[in-house]
Design a protein around this motif. Sequence first.
Motif, mmCIF file in Angstrom:
data_model
loop_
_atom_site.group_PDB
_atom_site.id
_atom_site.type_symbol
_atom_site.label_atom_id
_atom_site.label_comp_id
_atom_site.label_asym_id
_atom_site.label_seq_id
_atom_site.Cartn_x
_atom_site.Cartn_y
_atom_site.Cartn_z
ATOM 1 N N LEU A 178 0.822 -1.210 0.000
ATOM 2 C CA LEU A 178 0.000 0.000 0.000
ATOM 3 C C LEU A 178 0.857 1.261 0.000
ATOM 4 C CD1 LEU A 178 -2.804 -1.031 2.510
ATOM 5 C CD2 LEU A 178 -2.965 -0.876 0.025
ATOM 6 N N PHE A 179 1.924 1.226 0.790
ATOM 7 C CA PHE A 179 2.797 2.399 0.834
ATOM 8 C C PHE A 179 3.471 2.634 -0.509
ATOM 9 C CE2 PHE A 179 6.811 4.543 1.786
ATOM 10 C CZ PHE A 179 6.339 5.631 2.494
ATOM 11 N N SER A 180 3.913 1.550 -1.155
ATOM 12 C CA SER A 180 4.524 1.689 -2.479
ATOM 13 C C SER A 180 3.522 2.229 -3.496
ATOM 14 C CB SER A 180 5.082 0.340 -2.942
ATOM 15 O OG SER A 180 6.060 -0.139 -2.047
ATOM 16 N N PHE A 181 2.302 1.687 -3.423
ATOM 17 C CA PHE A 181 1.270 2.168 -4.347
ATOM 18 C C PHE A 181 0.967 3.644 -4.098
ATOM 19 C CE2 PHE A 181 -3.261 2.887 -5.277
ATOM 20 C CZ PHE A 181 -3.259 2.600 -6.634
ATOM 21 N N PHE A 182 0.835 4.012 -2.826
ATOM 22 C CA PHE A 182 0.570 5.411 -2.485
ATOM 23 C C PHE A 182 1.715 6.318 -2.926
ATOM 24 C CE2 PHE A 182 0.704 8.867 0.707
ATOM 25 C CZ PHE A 182 -0.497 9.480 0.376
ATOM 26 N N SER A 183 2.945 5.865 -2.711
ATOM 27 C CA SER A 183 4.102 6.652 -3.131
ATOM 28 C C SER A 183 4.140 6.801 -4.650
ATOM 29 C CB SER A 183 5.388 5.992 -2.631
ATOM 30 O OG SER A 183 5.398 5.882 -1.225
ATOM 31 N N LEU A 184 3.814 5.706 -5.351
ATOM 32 C CA LEU A 184 3.794 5.776 -6.817
ATOM 33 C C LEU A 184 2.729 6.745 -7.307
ATOM 34 C CD1 LEU A 184 5.011 4.588 -9.408
ATOM 35 C CD2 LEU A 184 3.250 2.815 -9.331
ATOM 36 N N VAL A 185 1.579 6.737 -6.635
ATOM 37 C CA VAL A 185 0.524 7.682 -7.021
ATOM 38 C C VAL A 185 0.985 9.114 -6.795
ATOM 39 C CG1 VAL A 185 -1.786 8.480 -6.417
ATOM 40 C CG2 VAL A 185 -1.353 6.044 -6.678
ATOM 41 N N LEU A 186 1.602 9.361 -5.651
ATOM 42 C CA LEU A 186 2.091 10.711 -5.377
ATOM 43 C C LEU A 186 3.159 11.132 -6.372
ATOM 44 C CD1 LEU A 186 2.366 10.739 -1.475
ATOM 45 C CD2 LEU A 186 0.631 11.830 -2.903
ATOM 46 N N TRP A 187 4.049 10.206 -6.692
ATOM 47 C CA TRP A 187 5.110 10.532 -7.641
ATOM 48 C C TRP A 187 4.515 10.859 -9.012
ATOM 49 C CZ3 TRP A 187 6.875 8.262 -12.199
ATOM 50 C CH2 TRP A 187 8.103 8.718 -12.665
ATOM 51 N N GLY A 188 3.556 10.018 -9.439
ATOM 52 C CA GLY A 188 2.934 10.277 -10.738
ATOM 53 C C GLY A 188 2.164 11.585 -10.757
ATOM 54 N N ALA A 189 1.476 11.876 -9.629
ATOM 55 C CA ALA A 189 0.726 13.129 -9.569
ATOM 56 C C ALA A 189 1.651 14.344 -9.553
ATOM 57 C CB ALA A 189 -0.187 13.136 -8.340
ATOM 58 N N SER A 190 2.764 14.222 -8.856
ATOM 59 C CA SER A 190 3.689 15.355 -8.778
ATOM 60 C C SER A 190 4.425 15.587 -10.093
ATOM 61 C CB SER A 190 4.693 15.134 -7.652
ATOM 62 O OG SER A 190 5.492 13.982 -7.904
ATOM 63 N N ARG A 191 4.656 14.511 -10.851
ATOM 64 C CA ARG A 191 5.366 14.683 -12.124
ATOM 65 C C ARG A 191 4.559 15.512 -13.117
ATOM 66 N NH1 ARG A 191 10.441 14.411 -12.568
ATOM 67 N NH2 ARG A 191 10.228 13.878 -14.780
ATOM 68 N N ASN A 192 3.249 15.496 -12.950
ATOM 69 C CA ASN A 192 2.410 16.267 -13.870
ATOM 70 C C ASN A 192 2.268 17.726 -13.450
ATOM 71 O OD1 ASN A 192 1.873 14.032 -15.515
ATOM 72 N ND2 ASN A 192 0.202 13.358 -14.180
ATOM 73 N N GLN A 193 2.861 18.088 -12.324
ATOM 74 C CA GLN A 193 2.764 19.464 -11.841
ATOM 75 C C GLN A 193 4.150 20.112 -11.890
ATOM 76 O OE1 GLN A 193 0.731 19.541 -8.049
ATOM 77 N NE2 GLN A 193 -0.838 18.110 -8.743
ATOM 78 N N LYS A 194 4.627 20.298 -13.100
ATOM 79 C CA LYS A 194 5.966 20.858 -13.303
ATOM 80 C C LYS A 194 5.970 22.367 -13.065
ATOM 81 C CE LYS A 194 7.161 17.427 -16.803
ATOM 82 N NZ LYS A 194 7.611 17.220 -18.203
ATOM 83 N N PRO A 195 7.086 22.852 -12.532
ATOM 84 C CA PRO A 195 7.201 24.311 -12.372
ATOM 85 C C PRO A 195 7.330 24.995 -13.735
ATOM 86 C CG PRO A 195 9.249 23.243 -11.779
ATOM 87 C CD PRO A 195 8.262 22.141 -11.996
ATOM 88 N N ILE A 196 6.974 26.260 -13.739
ATOM 89 C CA ILE A 196 6.990 27.039 -14.979
ATOM 90 C C ILE A 196 7.934 28.223 -14.813
ATOM 91 C CG2 ILE A 196 5.609 28.425 -16.568
ATOM 92 C CD1 ILE A 196 3.207 26.736 -15.796
ATOM 93 N N VAL A 197 8.815 28.377 -15.802
ATOM 94 C CA VAL A 197 9.737 29.518 -15.832
ATOM 95 C C VAL A 197 9.333 30.407 -17.009
ATOM 96 C CG1 VAL A 197 12.122 30.271 -16.065
ATOM 97 C CG2 VAL A 197 11.584 28.167 -14.802
ATOM 98 N N THR A 198 8.994 31.620 -16.695
ATOM 99 C CA THR A 198 8.560 32.571 -17.727
ATOM 100 C C THR A 198 9.553 33.733 -17.787
ATOM 101 O OG1 THR A 198 6.237 32.010 -17.304
ATOM 102 C CG2 THR A 198 6.677 34.038 -18.528
ATOM 103 N N MET A 199 10.248 33.852 -18.927
ATOM 104 C CA MET A 199 11.214 34.939 -19.108
ATOM 105 C C MET A 199 10.464 36.236 -19.427
ATOM 106 S SD MET A 199 13.928 33.304 -18.470
ATOM 107 C CE MET A 199 15.062 34.660 -18.754
ATOM 108 N N LYS A 200 10.883 37.283 -18.713
ATOM 109 C CA LYS A 200 10.200 38.560 -18.876
ATOM 110 C C LYS A 200 10.990 39.530 -19.769
ATOM 111 C CE LYS A 200 6.399 38.042 -16.526
ATOM 112 N NZ LYS A 200 5.072 38.202 -17.165
ATOM 113 N N SER A 201 12.182 39.892 -19.313
ATOM 114 C CA SER A 201 12.908 40.934 -20.067
ATOM 115 C C SER A 201 14.388 40.896 -19.727
ATOM 116 C CB SER A 201 12.338 42.310 -19.755
ATOM 117 O OG SER A 201 12.555 42.635 -18.398
ATOM 118 N N ILE A 202 15.134 41.605 -20.567
ATOM 119 C CA ILE A 202 16.551 41.827 -20.340
ATOM 120 C C ILE A 202 16.874 43.289 -20.719
ATOM 121 C CG2 ILE A 202 17.152 40.995 -22.628
ATOM 122 C CD1 ILE A 202 19.807 39.981 -21.451
#
Length: 311
Positions: free
Chosen positions: A133-157
């Motif tokens: 159960l812990f492995s399954f729960f960890s796998l679910v969390l890992w899969g869910a977190s992989r889909n929530q990638k951070p975003i870097v938006t370049m503004k100006s120079i």
Amino acid sequence: MSMHAKTDSEVTSLAPSSPARSPRGGGRAVYYVQSPSRDSHDGEKTTNSFHSTPVLSPVGSPGRHSRHSSSSTRFSSKSSAAAAADRRRSKGDKQWKEFNAIEEEGLLDDDNARRRRSCRCYFLGFLVAFFVLFSFFSLVLWGASRNQKPIVTMKSISFDKFAIQAGNDDSGVATEMVTMNSTVKFVYRNTGTFFGIHVTSTLLDLSYSESQLTLATGSINKFYQSRKSQRTLTVMMQGTRVPLYGGGVDLSSKDGIPTAPVPLTLSFMVRSRAYVLGKLVKPNFKKRVQCSVVLDPKKMNMAISLKNSCT
């Protein structure tokens, strides 16, 4: 007197001539007790009459005694046999009790052993189920977190200074050297809904596109970004007396301003790590940023948008 003597003789003759037998025929001797009585109330003539009362002998006959003795012997034998039987029965009961006690102890030991085995099996089953159960729960969390990638938006120079001058490097070689200052702005956004992110970055590199020669660099301090939040980062990039070694023969400047547009490339990598479930589930995110920008002499100290210049 003659009558009295006769009476005595008669009594004497009656005593031995009346040997009565026991009604049961057991051979017991019967005796008669004579009691005197008056037959008349006259004081001169007194006649003694004898009333005989049979009395059993206190001593039994030999046959009766033998039967009593044999009965006593048989009773004693039966009593001895009963006592022996009781002892055997009590001994057998004791042995059965001991056997039952041993058997009960064996059953209790078997029950305890089964209980211990059951407890071990339950414990192992619990561990296996918990791990699965812990492995399954960890796998679910890992899969869910992989889909929530951070975003870097370049503004100006923006470019504050760009100067080219002759000089010598550390080894004394004569060459053209570049000194420039610029400022880069971008937004970092954490899209994670249930985890924060630790963010680091490589050096921001601003290079001359023709020769891939680095003209200025900048760095980002490590920071933590909480879930579903963002921040704007401003990075100062500097290059001081950077030798060109013939790579920038087409570059020229006047009063710290280039005389012609200079093509530049901005590149760096942002590394993000989330600790979703402690150190067990820690997804990593990497974002490589590369922007093509042109240093226009007419836009010095002005913010140049990087919205459509980065990949």
